[in-house]
Design a protein around this motif. Structure first.
Motif, PDB file in Angstrom:
ATOM      1  N   HIS A 197       0.838  -1.202   0.000  1.00  0.00           N
ATOM      2  CA  HIS A 197       0.000   0.000   0.000  1.00  0.00           C
ATOM      3  C   HIS A 197       0.870   1.248   0.000  1.00  0.00           C
ATOM      4  O   HIS A 197       1.953   1.279   0.566  1.00  0.00           O
ATOM      5  CB  HIS A 197      -1.006  -0.010   1.146  1.00  0.00           C
ATOM      6  N   ASP A 240       5.750   2.683   6.821  1.00  0.00           N
ATOM      7  CA  ASP A 240       4.374   2.207   6.593  1.00  0.00           C
ATOM      8  C   ASP A 240       3.704   3.132   5.615  1.00  0.00           C
ATOM      9  O   ASP A 240       3.085   4.095   6.007  1.00  0.00           O
ATOM     10  CB  ASP A 240       3.613   2.156   7.916  1.00  0.00           C
ATOM     11  N   ASN A 241       3.817   2.883   4.364  1.00  0.00           N
ATOM     12  CA  ASN A 241       4.465   1.715   3.775  1.00  0.00           C
ATOM     13  C   ASN A 241       5.297   2.196   2.598  1.00  0.00           C
ATOM     14  O   ASN A 241       5.242   1.631   1.517  1.00  0.00           O
ATOM     15  CB  ASN A 241       3.406   0.687   3.377  1.00  0.00           C
ATOM     16  N   GLU A 269      -5.396   1.350   2.330  1.00  0.00           N
ATOM     17  CA  GLU A 269      -5.117   0.207   3.217  1.00  0.00           C
ATOM     18  C   GLU A 269      -5.360   0.594   4.660  1.00  0.00           C
ATOM     19  O   GLU A 269      -5.934  -0.171   5.435  1.00  0.00           O
ATOM     20  CB  GLU A 269      -3.675  -0.265   3.014  1.00  0.00           C
ATOM     21  N   GLU A 270      -4.922   1.785   5.039  1.00  0.00           N
ATOM     22  CA  GLU A 270      -4.967   2.175   6.452  1.00  0.00           C
ATOM     23  C   GLU A 270      -6.395   2.272   6.986  1.00  0.00           C
ATOM     24  O   GLU A 270      -6.625   2.063   8.172  1.00  0.00           O
ATOM     25  CB  GLU A 270      -4.233   3.507   6.658  1.00  0.00           C
ATOM     26  N   ASP A 300       4.469  -5.162   3.478  1.00  0.00           N
ATOM     27  CA  ASP A 300       3.915  -4.118   4.343  1.00  0.00           C
ATOM     28  C   ASP A 300       4.385  -4.342   5.781  1.00  0.00           C
ATOM     29  O   ASP A 300       3.619  -4.192   6.713  1.00  0.00           O
ATOM     30  CB  ASP A 300       2.378  -4.147   4.255  1.00  0.00           C
ATOM     31  N   TYR A 327       9.518  -1.252  14.509  1.00  0.00           N
ATOM     32  CA  TYR A 327       8.229  -0.946  13.892  1.00  0.00           C
ATOM     33  C   TYR A 327       7.169  -0.735  14.980  1.00  0.00           C
ATOM     34  O   TYR A 327       6.468   0.276  14.978  1.00  0.00           O
ATOM     35  CB  TYR A 327       7.843  -2.112  12.985  1.00  0.00           C
TER      36      TYR A 327
END
Ligand code: ZN
Length: 565
Positions: free
Chosen positions: A358, A370-371, A404-405, A441, A513
C-alpha cells in the motif's frame, strides 16, 4: 574407479528413492535459473534505486493520507518513474472512498505560566482552527456515554484534555528488536508447525509482517494495564479507540465527535495511544465519509506535554494555550486510486504475477516504514526486472494500493472488480489467470521468511526458490496449511486470499516498527535500513521472476463458497 562408480550409482538410486517418497507427500521444488539470480543480485545491490524511491515517496511527497493531494502527487511521480523504466499500461484505477485530507499547518504552544512549544499533529479528517486561537484547557476525560451529561455546558470554547494522562514507564528494553539468527527463525517456524506466525498467519494469505510483534502494532511502552486497548463492542473511549480504523470505532468516534461539536469545544487533545519522548502514535480523528459528523479540531500532542497540562489544571493553575491549525480537505474527487504498471509477458501475457504494497499512509510522520518501504521495494523489484529485460512468459504487474490504512479498501476493490465478487463468488475470466500476488507491508526489516499461502505444494516450490539465497538470511517457509481468510484485514495480501487467490506475504525482522515508527510521527526516512530494503527488493524481483517464468502457475488454494447464493 569401479568401486567409486558403484558408489555413485548407489547414491543416485538412494536419492531417487528419497525424491519419490518426498513427491508422495509434496511436489518437488523448481530448478532455478542461477545466472539470472546473479544478474538480479548485481542490479539490486550495485545499482539500487530503492532508497531514491523512498526519498521521493516519503520526503518529497509524504505523508500520503489516502486520497489527499500529497498521495495523488506521489502517485503521479510513481507513474512517471514506471514509464521511464519501460513499464507498460501504467495507470490509476479508481474506486469510491470519500474525502482526502492533509495537514497544512500546525502550531501549538503553552504561553503561561511559562512558554513551551508543543509537539504534535492534527488527527486525520479533523478541521483546522481558522487562524490562531487562544484557549484554556479543561480536563474532561471521556470514558463512557454517561460522561456526556457530566460535561454538558462546561466545554464551550475550551481545549479539552479528553483522555486520562498517559501512563509512561521506564524503557527497560531496547526499542529495536535484535535480529533473530537463521536458526531462531527456523525454530520459530517449526514451533508453529509451519503455520507461520503473527497476524498474517491467521489467514491463508499470510500477510505476516513483523516477526517481532505478533498480535499487531505497538509493543507498547505505555499502559502496562492494557487499558488502552478496549475490546471491540465495549463503549469505552480511549486514545486507541479514537485512533483505530474499524466500523465499530468509527461509530464511537462519531458519537463523541458529535458531542464535542455540539458543546462548542474549541480544540480537543489526545496524548496518542503509545509513545513518549516526542514520539506520538495517532491516526484517525474524524472520517472520510461526508455523512459522518465533523468534529472540532483534534490534535495529538506529546504525552509528557499532555500530562503536564493535566497536572497544571489539577493544581488549579490554568495555562493559556495557542493553536493555529490548518488542514486541507480534498473534496473534489471522492474516488481514491490504485497505481498499476506492467511488464507484459512474452508468451502467456494474459497470465499475471502481481506484487506490491500500500502506498497510502497516516499523517504523523512521512509514511516511510508504513508503507514507503513496501511501495519502494515493489517499484525497485519491477525496475530490476525491466532493466534486465529477461524474457518472462507471464505479465508482471505492480500495484501500489490506496486506502489500506482505513480498511484494506484499495486492494479489496481491485480484486472484486478484476477477479471475483466475494458475495456471489461470480468470477471474471481474469480469475483463473491470476497466478500470485506478493505483498510487502512489514516496515524496514529484512525478509526472513515467506508464507506459502496455505499450500504444501507452494511451500516446496518456495523452498527451492530460497535455497540459493539463504546467504541473504531468508530461511523459512511457513503457512503450508490452508486456513481460510474470513475478511480482508491487516494488509493487502488478505484481499486476494479472501477470494481464493494466492496472496503471499514475507516475514520480516521487526526492528522498531512496533515501538517507534508504525503510525507515529517517527515514521520517517531515517528509520529505514538501506541494506534491508535492498535485500527485500532483490527477493521480490527473484520471486516475481520465478513465478513469471516457471512452466505452470503456482498451485491454487481452495475457492471459497459464496456468502450469498
Ligand atoms: Zn501498512
Amino acid at each position: 574407479m569401479k568401486l567409486h562408480r558403484f558408489k555413485q550409482a548407489a547414491a543416485i538410486v538412494t536419492a531417487a528413492l528419497l525424491i519419490s517418497s518426498a513427491t508422495a507427500q509434496e511436489q518437488a521444488g523448481d530448478k532455478v535459473d542461477l545466472a539470472t539470480l546473479a544478474q538480479i543480485k548485481t542490479e539490486a545491490f550495485q545499482h539500487s534505486q530503492v532508497m531514491e524511491n523512498l526519498f521521493y515517496v516519503s520526503e518529497v511527497y509524504g505523508p500520503r493520507v489516502n486520497n489527499s493531494r500529497n498521495h495523488k502527487a506521489a502517485a503521479e511521480w510513481a507513474m512517471k518513474q514506471m514509464k521511464e523504466w519501460g513499464l507498460q499500461n501504467v495507470h490509476l484505477e479508481k474506486w469510491p472512498f470519500g474525502y482526502g485530507w492533509q495537514i497544512k499547518k500546525f502550531y501549538a504552544a503553552m504561553e503561561t505560566p511559562v512558554y513551551a512549544a508543543i509537539t504534535g499533529f492534527p488527527l486525520a479528517w479533523t478541521p483546522g482552527t481558522n487562524g490562531p486561537i487562544s484557549v484554556e484547557p479543561v480536563f474532561a476525560p471521556i470514558h463512557s456515554k454517561e460522561d456526556f451529561a457530566k460535561y454538558h455546558g462546561k466545554l464551550k470554547g475550551k481545549a479539552v484534555l479528553m483522555f486520562d494522562p498517559a501512563t509512561l514507564t521506564l524503557h527497560t528494553r531496547a526499542d529495536a528488536q535484535p535480529s533473530l539468527t537463521d536458526e531462531e527463525i527456523l525454530a520459530r517456524g517449526n514451533a508453529r508447525g509451519g503455520g507461520g506466525g503473527g497476524r498474517g498467519a491467521a489467514a491463508a494469505g499470510g500477510g505476516a509482517p513483523g516477526l517481532g510483534a505478533p498480535g499487531g502494532p505497538a509493543a507498547a511502552n505505555r499502559d502496562p494495564s492494557g487499558r488502552g486497548r478496549p475490546g471491540e463492542g465495549t463503549w469505552e473511549y480511549t486514545p486507541t479507540s479514537l485512533a483505530l480504523a474499524s466500523p465499530k470505532n468509527q461509530a464511537l468516534r462519531n458519537e463523541v465527535n458529535a458531542f464535542l461539536k455540539e458543546e462548542g469545544v474549541a480544540v480537543a487533545l489526545t496524548p496518542g495511544y503509545n509513545g513518549d519522548g516526542g514520539t506520538i502514535f495517532s491516526t484517525y480523528g474524524g472520517s472520510e465519509n461526508p455523512k459522518d459528523p465533523i468534529p472540532p479540531p483534534i490534535e495529538a500532542i506529546a504525552a509528557e506535554q499532555y500530562n503536564r497540562l493535566v497536572r497544571l489544571v489539577q493544581h488549579g493553575i490554568t495555562p493559556k494555550l495557542t493553536f493555529d491549525i490548518g488542514v486541507d480537505y480534498q473534496k473534489e474527487d471522492q474516488n481514491a486510486f490504485n497505481v498499476i504498471g506492467e511488464i507484459p509477458g512474452t508468451t502467456k501475457p494474459d497470465e499475471v504475477v502481481m506484487l506490491g504494497g500500500h502506498f497510502d499512509s497516516w499523517q504523523g510522520g512521512t509514511g516511510a516504514t508504513d508503507n514507503g518501504t513496501g511501495s519502494s521495494v515493489a517499484m525497485e523489484a519491477v525496475r530490476i526486472l525491466a532493466t534486465l529485460k529477461k524474457p518472462m512468459a507471464r505479465t508482471v504487474r505492480v500495484a501500489l494500493w490506496g486506502g489500506e490504512e482505513e480498511g484494506v479498501y484499495g486492494s479489496t476493490a481491485y480484486v472484486q472488480q478484476h477477479f471475483a465478487l466475494r458475495d456471489t463468488m461470480k468470477k471474471t475470466p481474469e480469475y483463473d489467470k491470476l497466478d500470485v500476488y506478493f505483498n510487502d507491508d512489514g516496515g524496514s526489516g529484512r525478509f526472513r521468511g515467506v508464507s506459502a499461502g496455505g499450500s504444501p505444494q507452494t511451500a516446496a516450490i518456495f523452498r527451492s526458490w530460497i535455497e540459493p539465497i539463504k546467504d541473504q538470511h531468508i530461511v523459512s517457509v511457513s503457512g503450508a496449511e490452508f486456513r481460510p481468510t474470513l475478511a480482508p484485514g491487516g494488509t493487502d495480501s488478505t484481499a486476494f486470499s479472501w477470494i481464493g487467490l494466492n496472496g503471499i506475504g514475507f516475514q520480516q525482522d521487526g526492528l522498531e516498527y512496533g515501538t517507534r515508527t508504525h503510525h507515529s510521527n517517527a515514521d520517517t526516512y531515517d528509520r529505514v535500513q538501506k541494506d534491508d530494503v535492498m535485500q527485500g527488493s532483490m527477493i521480490e524481483a527473484w520471486f516475481a521472476y520465478n513465478a513469471a517464468t516457471r512452466a505452470d502457475m503456482l498451485p491454487r488454494i481452495p475457492t471459497p463458497e459464496p456468502l450469498k447464493k
